[in-house]
Design a protein around this motif. Structure first.
Motif, PDB file in Angstrom:
ATOM      1  N   LEU A   1     -41.020 -47.881 -17.002  1.00 21.11           N
ATOM      2  CA  LEU A   1     -40.492 -48.202 -18.331  1.00 21.11           C
ATOM      3  C   LEU A   1     -41.114 -49.493 -18.875  1.00 21.11           C
ATOM      4  O   LEU A   1     -41.382 -49.608 -20.062  1.00 21.11           O
ATOM      5  CB  LEU A   1     -38.963 -48.338 -18.289  1.00 21.11           C
ATOM      6  CG  LEU A   1     -38.196 -47.037 -18.052  1.00 21.11           C
ATOM      7  CD1 LEU A   1     -36.695 -47.330 -17.962  1.00 21.11           C
ATOM      8  CD2 LEU A   1     -38.476 -46.036 -19.144  1.00 21.11           C
ATOM      9  N   HIS A   2     -41.313 -50.424 -17.970  1.00 21.41           N
ATOM     10  CA  HIS A   2     -41.935 -51.676 -18.397  1.00 21.41           C
ATOM     11  C   HIS A   2     -43.352 -51.415 -18.879  1.00 21.41           C
ATOM     12  O   HIS A   2     -43.789 -51.960 -19.898  1.00 21.41           O
ATOM     13  CB  HIS A   2     -41.922 -52.691 -17.237  1.00 21.41           C
ATOM     14  CG  HIS A   2     -42.492 -54.023 -17.606  1.00 21.41           C
ATOM     15  ND1 HIS A   2     -41.869 -54.863 -18.496  1.00 21.41           N
ATOM     16  CD2 HIS A   2     -43.641 -54.654 -17.233  1.00 21.41           C
ATOM     17  CE1 HIS A   2     -42.591 -55.951 -18.646  1.00 21.41           C
ATOM     18  NE2 HIS A   2     -43.674 -55.849 -17.884  1.00 21.41           N
ATOM     19  N   GLU A   3     -44.049 -50.558 -18.147  1.00 14.15           N
ATOM     20  CA  GLU A   3     -45.420 -50.197 -18.529  1.00 14.15           C
ATOM     21  C   GLU A   3     -45.414 -49.488 -19.875  1.00 14.15           C
ATOM     22  O   GLU A   3     -46.219 -49.780 -20.745  1.00 14.15           O
ATOM     23  CB  GLU A   3     -46.032 -49.307 -17.439  1.00 14.15           C
ATOM     24  CG  GLU A   3     -47.485 -48.952 -17.657  1.00 14.15           C
ATOM     25  CD  GLU A   3     -48.419 -50.120 -17.398  1.00 14.15           C
ATOM     26  OE1 GLU A   3     -49.495 -50.125 -18.004  1.00 14.15           O
ATOM     27  OE2 GLU A   3     -48.068 -51.021 -16.622  1.00 14.15           O
ATOM     28  N   HIS A   4     -44.495 -48.578 -20.073  1.00 13.68           N
ATOM     29  CA  HIS A   4     -44.426 -47.826 -21.329  1.00 13.68           C
ATOM     30  C   HIS A   4     -43.905 -48.684 -22.473  1.00 13.68           C
ATOM     31  O   HIS A   4     -44.322 -48.490 -23.616  1.00 13.68           O
ATOM     32  CB  HIS A   4     -43.552 -46.575 -21.147  1.00 13.68           C
ATOM     33  CG  HIS A   4     -44.243 -45.494 -20.384  1.00 13.68           C
ATOM     34  ND1 HIS A   4     -45.294 -44.788 -20.889  1.00 13.68           N
ATOM     35  CD2 HIS A   4     -44.040 -45.014 -19.125  1.00 13.68           C
ATOM     36  CE1 HIS A   4     -45.715 -43.923 -19.999  1.00 13.68           C
ATOM     37  NE2 HIS A   4     -44.965 -44.031 -18.901  1.00 13.68           N
ATOM     38  N   SER A   5     -43.037 -49.624 -22.213  1.00 13.43           N
ATOM     39  CA  SER A   5     -42.544 -50.492 -23.287  1.00 13.43           C
ATOM     40  C   SER A   5     -43.665 -51.408 -23.770  1.00 13.43           C
ATOM     41  O   SER A   5     -43.775 -51.679 -24.960  1.00 13.43           O
ATOM     42  CB  SER A   5     -41.327 -51.297 -22.830  1.00 13.43           C
ATOM     43  OG  SER A   5     -41.711 -52.231 -21.829  1.00 13.43           O
ATOM     44  N   ASP A   6     -44.502 -51.887 -22.854  1.00 12.03           N
ATOM     45  CA  ASP A   6     -45.657 -52.685 -23.265  1.00 12.03           C
ATOM     46  C   ASP A   6     -46.618 -51.843 -24.089  1.00 12.03           C
ATOM     47  O   ASP A   6     -47.153 -52.303 -25.102  1.00 12.03           O
ATOM     48  CB  ASP A   6     -46.388 -53.250 -22.038  1.00 12.03           C
ATOM     49  CG  ASP A   6     -45.638 -54.401 -21.388  1.00 12.03           C
ATOM     50  OD1 ASP A   6     -44.738 -54.958 -22.055  1.00 12.03           O
ATOM     51  OD2 ASP A   6     -45.968 -54.752 -20.242  1.00 12.03           O
TER      52      ASP A   6
ATOM     53  N   ARG B   1     -45.058 -51.362 -27.471  1.00 13.63           N
ATOM     54  CA  ARG B   1     -45.143 -52.604 -28.240  1.00 13.63           C
ATOM     55  C   ARG B   1     -46.557 -52.844 -28.741  1.00 13.63           C
ATOM     56  O   ARG B   1     -46.781 -53.189 -29.900  1.00 13.63           O
ATOM     57  CB  ARG B   1     -44.674 -53.784 -27.381  1.00 13.63           C
ATOM     58  CG  ARG B   1     -44.637 -55.113 -28.103  1.00 13.63           C
ATOM     59  CD  ARG B   1     -44.152 -56.241 -27.196  1.00 13.63           C
ATOM     60  NE  ARG B   1     -44.874 -56.333 -25.937  1.00 13.63           N
ATOM     61  CZ  ARG B   1     -46.058 -56.957 -25.785  1.00 13.63           C
ATOM     62  NH1 ARG B   1     -46.632 -57.506 -26.811  1.00 13.63           N
ATOM     63  NH2 ARG B   1     -46.649 -57.006 -24.601  1.00 13.63           N
ATOM     64  N   LEU B   2     -47.534 -52.617 -27.866  1.00  9.90           N
ATOM     65  CA  LEU B   2     -48.929 -52.803 -28.264  1.00  9.90           C
ATOM     66  C   LEU B   2     -49.339 -51.795 -29.327  1.00  9.90           C
ATOM     67  O   LEU B   2     -50.064 -52.126 -30.273  1.00  9.90           O
ATOM     68  CB  LEU B   2     -49.843 -52.699 -27.038  1.00  9.90           C
ATOM     69  CG  LEU B   2     -49.752 -53.863 -26.042  1.00  9.90           C
ATOM     70  CD1 LEU B   2     -50.626 -53.564 -24.813  1.00  9.90           C
ATOM     71  CD2 LEU B   2     -50.163 -55.152 -26.685  1.00  9.90           C
ATOM     72  N   THR B   3     -48.866 -50.568 -29.184  1.00 12.74           N
ATOM     73  CA  THR B   3     -49.171 -49.544 -30.196  1.00 12.74           C
ATOM     74  C   THR B   3     -48.571 -49.946 -31.543  1.00 12.74           C
ATOM     75  O   THR B   3     -49.226 -49.813 -32.590  1.00 12.74           O
ATOM     76  CB  THR B   3     -48.616 -48.169 -29.750  1.00 12.74           C
ATOM     77  OG1 THR B   3     -49.136 -47.851 -28.481  1.00 12.74           O
ATOM     78  CG2 THR B   3     -48.970 -47.100 -30.751  1.00 12.74           C
ATOM     79  N   GLU B   4     -47.348 -50.447 -31.516  1.00 15.09           N
ATOM     80  CA  GLU B   4     -46.718 -50.886 -32.764  1.00 15.09           C
ATOM     81  C   GLU B   4     -47.472 -52.070 -33.366  1.00 15.09           C
ATOM     82  O   GLU B   4     -47.678 -52.139 -34.575  1.00 15.09           O
ATOM     83  CB  GLU B   4     -45.264 -51.286 -32.501  1.00 15.09           C
ATOM     84  CG  GLU B   4     -44.636 -51.882 -33.723  1.00 15.09           C
ATOM     85  CD  GLU B   4     -43.292 -51.258 -34.024  1.00 15.09           C
ATOM     86  OE1 GLU B   4     -42.698 -51.757 -34.967  1.00 15.09           O
ATOM     87  OE2 GLU B   4     -42.882 -50.319 -33.338  1.00 15.09           O
ATOM     88  N   GLU B   5     -47.896 -53.016 -32.558  1.00 14.95           N
ATOM     89  CA  GLU B   5     -48.659 -54.163 -33.054  1.00 14.95           C
ATOM     90  C   GLU B   5     -49.982 -53.718 -33.654  1.00 14.95           C
ATOM     91  O   GLU B   5     -50.404 -54.227 -34.703  1.00 14.95           O
ATOM     92  CB  GLU B   5     -48.900 -55.165 -31.919  1.00 14.95           C
ATOM     93  CG  GLU B   5     -47.681 -55.962 -31.522  1.00 14.95           C
ATOM     94  CD  GLU B   5     -47.969 -56.927 -30.387  1.00 14.95           C
ATOM     95  OE1 GLU B   5     -49.149 -57.070 -29.987  1.00 14.95           O
ATOM     96  OE2 GLU B   5     -47.015 -57.556 -29.893  1.00 14.95           O
TER      97      GLU B   5
ATOM     98  N   ARG C   1     -53.184 -52.772 -38.444  1.00 16.83           N
ATOM     99  CA  ARG C   1     -53.973 -51.882 -39.319  1.00 16.83           C
ATOM    100  C   ARG C   1     -53.386 -51.840 -40.730  1.00 16.83           C
ATOM    101  O   ARG C   1     -54.132 -51.851 -41.713  1.00 16.83           O
ATOM    102  CB  ARG C   1     -54.034 -50.480 -38.718  1.00 16.83           C
ATOM    103  CG  ARG C   1     -54.952 -50.394 -37.529  1.00 16.83           C
ATOM    104  CD  ARG C   1     -55.019 -49.002 -36.978  1.00 16.83           C
ATOM    105  NE  ARG C   1     -55.907 -48.955 -35.809  1.00 16.83           N
ATOM    106  CZ  ARG C   1     -55.957 -47.962 -34.972  1.00 16.83           C
ATOM    107  NH1 ARG C   1     -55.176 -46.905 -35.131  1.00 16.83           N
ATOM    108  NH2 ARG C   1     -56.795 -48.007 -33.951  1.00 16.83           N
ATOM    109  N   GLU C   2     -52.059 -51.782 -40.828  1.00 20.42           N
ATOM    110  CA  GLU C   2     -51.424 -51.774 -42.147  1.00 20.42           C
ATOM    111  C   GLU C   2     -51.693 -53.081 -42.890  1.00 20.42           C
ATOM    112  O   GLU C   2     -51.968 -53.083 -44.094  1.00 20.42           O
ATOM    113  CB  GLU C   2     -49.918 -51.543 -42.003  1.00 20.42           C
ATOM    114  CG  GLU C   2     -49.550 -50.140 -41.581  1.00 20.42           C
ATOM    115  CD  GLU C   2     -48.063 -49.981 -41.312  1.00 20.42           C
ATOM    116  OE1 GLU C   2     -47.318 -50.999 -41.418  1.00 20.42           O
ATOM    117  OE2 GLU C   2     -47.643 -48.870 -40.990  1.00 20.42           O
TER     118      GLU C   2
END
Length: 141
Positions: free
Chosen positions: A25-30, A33-37, A42-43
């Motif tokens: 979960l920690h790996e996926h949350s990072d 988070r990185l995908t959202e950043e 990009r926006e």
């Protein structure tokens, strides 16, 4: 004893599951988070590019308007210079017509002649040509 082994296996499995889940979960949350950043970056970059394009379009329109105003000013100054040069080349128009000017010259000449002869009485009082007396000068009978 088999039930102790079962409980130990469940406990070991829970501990291993806990650490695996935490890591997973920690790996996926990072990653989330990185995908959202990255998406936000990009926006923001797209918004910045739109602002820059809009800024350059506005600047271009203002420069074009400035050039048109400058051309109008040059044209106006050129026309003014042409009019001034034309007026300098043409003789100035007299205030009075030629007949009036001739009459004024004749009247001047007559006045000059009178002054030479001495007929001009500038020291004499102005005459009142009215026949009847009125106001303060009227004599009461």
């Amino acid at each position: 004893m088999s039930w102790i082994i079962g409980i130990l296996l469940v406990a070991v499995g829970a501990v291993i599951g806990f650490f695996v889940a935490r890591y997973w979960l920690h790996e996926h949350s990072d990653e989330a988070r990185l995908t959202e950043e990255v998406t936000q970056s990009r926006e923001q970059m797209a918004a910045y590019q739109r602002e820059v394009v809009e800024h350059f379009a506005t600047a271009s329109a203002l420069v074009e308007q400035l050039e048109q105003t400058q051309e109008k000013l040059k044209s106006y100054l050129h026309n003014s210079q042409t009019i001034l040069e034309r007026e300098q080349n043409q003789p100035s128009l007299p205030f009075f017509a030629e007949d009036t000017m001739r009459q004024l010259r004749m009247a001047n000449k007559i006045n000059d002649d009178r002054k030479r002869v001495g007929q001009d009485n500038t020291d004499a009082p102005i005459r009142d040509y009215s026949d009847t007396k009125s106001g303060l000068f009227k004599k009461d009978p």
